[in-house]
Design a protein around this motif. Structure first.
Motif, short mmCIF file in Angstrom:
data_model
loop_
_atom_site.label_atom_id
_atom_site.label_comp_id
_atom_site.label_asym_id
_atom_site.label_seq_id
_atom_site.Cartn_x
_atom_site.Cartn_y
_atom_site.Cartn_z
N GLY A 102 63.70 49.86 28.21
CA GLY A 102 62.71 49.03 28.89
C GLY A 102 61.29 49.48 28.59
O GLY A 102 61.04 50.65 28.35
N LYS A 103 60.39 48.52 28.58
CA LYS A 103 58.97 48.80 28.38
C LYS A 103 58.16 48.01 29.38
O LYS A 103 58.52 46.89 29.74
CB LYS A 103 58.52 48.41 26.98
CG LYS A 103 59.05 49.25 25.87
CD LYS A 103 58.48 48.81 24.55
CE LYS A 103 59.06 49.62 23.42
NZ LYS A 103 58.53 49.20 22.12
N VAL A 104 57.07 48.60 29.81
CA VAL A 104 56.10 47.90 30.65
C VAL A 104 54.93 47.54 29.75
O VAL A 104 54.32 48.41 29.12
CB VAL A 104 55.61 48.78 31.82
CG1 VAL A 104 54.52 48.08 32.60
CG2 VAL A 104 56.78 49.15 32.72
N ILE A 105 54.64 46.25 29.68
CA ILE A 105 53.54 45.76 28.85
C ILE A 105 52.47 45.22 29.78
O ILE A 105 52.71 44.30 30.56
CB ILE A 105 54.03 44.66 27.88
CG1 ILE A 105 55.11 45.24 26.97
CG2 ILE A 105 52.86 44.11 27.08
CD1 ILE A 105 55.77 44.23 26.07
N SER A 106 51.28 45.82 29.71
CA SER A 106 50.18 45.40 30.56
C SER A 106 49.59 44.08 30.03
O SER A 106 49.28 43.97 28.85
CB SER A 106 49.08 46.47 30.57
OG SER A 106 49.60 47.67 31.06
N GLU A 107 49.43 43.12 30.92
CA GLU A 107 48.88 41.82 30.58
C GLU A 107 47.78 41.46 31.57
O GLU A 107 47.92 41.72 32.77
CB GLU A 107 49.97 40.74 30.65
CG GLU A 107 51.00 40.82 29.56
CD GLU A 107 50.49 40.36 28.21
OE1 GLU A 107 49.60 39.49 28.18
OE2 GLU A 107 50.98 40.89 27.20
N PRO A 108 46.70 40.85 31.10
CA PRO A 108 45.67 40.38 32.03
C PRO A 108 46.22 39.25 32.90
O PRO A 108 47.11 38.51 32.48
CB PRO A 108 44.55 39.89 31.11
CG PRO A 108 45.18 39.67 29.79
CD PRO A 108 46.37 40.57 29.71
N LEU A 109 45.67 39.13 34.10
CA LEU A 109 46.21 38.15 35.05
C LEU A 109 45.37 36.87 35.17
O LEU A 109 45.86 35.86 35.63
CB LEU A 109 46.36 38.79 36.43
CG LEU A 109 47.37 39.93 36.49
CD1 LEU A 109 47.36 40.57 37.86
CD2 LEU A 109 48.76 39.44 36.13
N GLY A 110 44.08 36.93 34.83
CA GLY A 110 43.28 35.72 34.95
C GLY A 110 41.83 36.00 35.29
O GLY A 110 41.17 36.77 34.62
N THR A 111 41.37 35.38 36.36
CA THR A 111 39.97 35.48 36.75
C THR A 111 39.86 36.35 38.00
O THR A 111 40.61 36.18 38.95
CB THR A 111 39.38 34.09 37.02
OG1 THR A 111 39.50 33.32 35.82
CG2 THR A 111 37.93 34.16 37.41
N VAL A 112 38.88 37.25 37.99
CA VAL A 112 38.66 38.21 39.06
C VAL A 112 37.36 37.87 39.76
O VAL A 112 36.37 37.54 39.11
CB VAL A 112 38.59 39.65 38.49
CG1 VAL A 112 38.26 40.66 39.56
CG2 VAL A 112 39.89 40.01 37.78
N LEU A 113 37.34 37.96 41.08
CA LEU A 113 36.12 37.79 41.87
C LEU A 113 35.71 39.15 42.40
O LEU A 113 36.50 39.84 43.03
CB LEU A 113 36.34 36.82 43.03
CG LEU A 113 35.19 36.66 44.02
CD1 LEU A 113 33.94 36.11 43.33
CD2 LEU A 113 35.60 35.76 45.18
N ILE A 114 34.44 39.53 42.14
CA ILE A 114 33.93 40.82 42.60
C ILE A 114 32.81 40.56 43.60
O ILE A 114 31.82 39.92 43.27
CB ILE A 114 33.38 41.67 41.43
CG1 ILE A 114 34.52 42.00 40.47
CG2 ILE A 114 32.71 42.93 41.95
CD1 ILE A 114 34.05 42.68 39.20
N PHE A 115 32.99 41.06 44.83
CA PHE A 115 31.94 41.04 45.84
C PHE A 115 31.26 42.39 45.81
O PHE A 115 31.90 43.42 46.02
CB PHE A 115 32.52 40.82 47.25
CG PHE A 115 32.90 39.41 47.54
CD1 PHE A 115 31.98 38.52 48.06
CD2 PHE A 115 34.19 38.96 47.29
CE1 PHE A 115 32.32 37.22 48.34
CE2 PHE A 115 34.55 37.65 47.55
CZ PHE A 115 33.61 36.77 48.08
N SER A 116 29.97 42.41 45.56
CA SER A 116 29.22 43.66 45.49
C SER A 116 28.66 44.01 46.86
O SER A 116 28.29 43.13 47.63
CB SER A 116 28.09 43.52 44.47
OG SER A 116 27.36 44.70 44.38
N SER A 117 28.57 45.30 47.14
CA SER A 117 28.02 45.74 48.43
C SER A 117 26.51 45.90 48.32
O SER A 117 25.94 45.96 47.23
CB SER A 117 28.65 47.06 48.85
OG SER A 117 28.18 48.09 48.03
N TRP A 118 25.86 46.03 49.45
CA TRP A 118 24.40 46.13 49.47
C TRP A 118 23.91 47.55 49.20
O TRP A 118 22.83 47.76 48.69
CB TRP A 118 23.85 45.65 50.82
CG TRP A 118 24.29 46.53 51.96
CD1 TRP A 118 25.42 46.39 52.70
CD2 TRP A 118 23.62 47.69 52.46
NE1 TRP A 118 25.51 47.40 53.64
CE2 TRP A 118 24.40 48.21 53.52
CE3 TRP A 118 22.43 48.35 52.13
CZ2 TRP A 118 24.05 49.35 54.22
CZ3 TRP A 118 22.09 49.49 52.84
CH2 TRP A 118 22.90 49.97 53.88
#
Length: 155
Positions: A102-118
């Motif tokens: 078995g192998k684990v293959i890393s794959e991107p999932l899509g679009t990420v939303l980042i909320f930045s702190s002040w």
């Protein structure tokens, strides 16, 4: 308000199209984006420090230590390690599958939303951005309205 929603929907649609096109999966593309972040931080250091001083009263040394240095180090580390991170990793399987590997293959999932702190508006925006880009995702950023100068820079 309706115009803002339409603008966000349009931008989100473009990000999803970019991801669906497969362009973000390329290691060359990811490395180019990470290099661009490093160059931006180097080229705009004074501008970023001024924005942080206006918003939070951070001295140049504090801004570099808490914000810019962290981003540079994270992006540099990601550039150095990206080739290793994307390699398939061996995975243990139950004994019933004795003859199978078995192998684990890393794959991107899509679009990420980042909320930045002040309180750390640059590092807590760009550091997760580095991780998301390294993984091959597209990213939408929502800077904090409580640090308007840093948000304006990020925009």
């Amino acid at each position: 308000m309706e115009a803002m929603k339409e603008m966000v929907d349009q931008e989100l649609g473009e990000l999803r199209e970019t991801f669906t096109s497969g362009r973000t999966k390329s290691l060359k593309w990811r490395k180019r984006q990470l290099s661009a972040i490093i160059e931006m931080v180097k080229d705009k250091e004074d501008e970023i420090c001024e924005a942080l001083f206006q918003d939070l009263g951070k001295h140049h040394t504090e801004a570099y230590r808490d914000e810019l240095g962290i981003v540079k180090r994270s992006a540099t580390t990601a550039l150095k390690c990206l080739d290793q991170w994307v390699l398939p990793k061996k995975s243990k399987l139950p004994l019933i599958y004795l003859s199978v590997k078995g192998k684990v293959i890393s794959e991107p999932l899509g679009t990420v939303l980042i909320f930045s702190s002040w309180n750390f508006p640059i590092s807590l925006c760009l550091d997760p951005l580095i991780g998301a880009i390294s993984a091959g995702n597209t990213v939408m950023i929502k800077p904090s309205e409580l640090s308007p100068n840093a948000s304006s820079f990020l925009a």
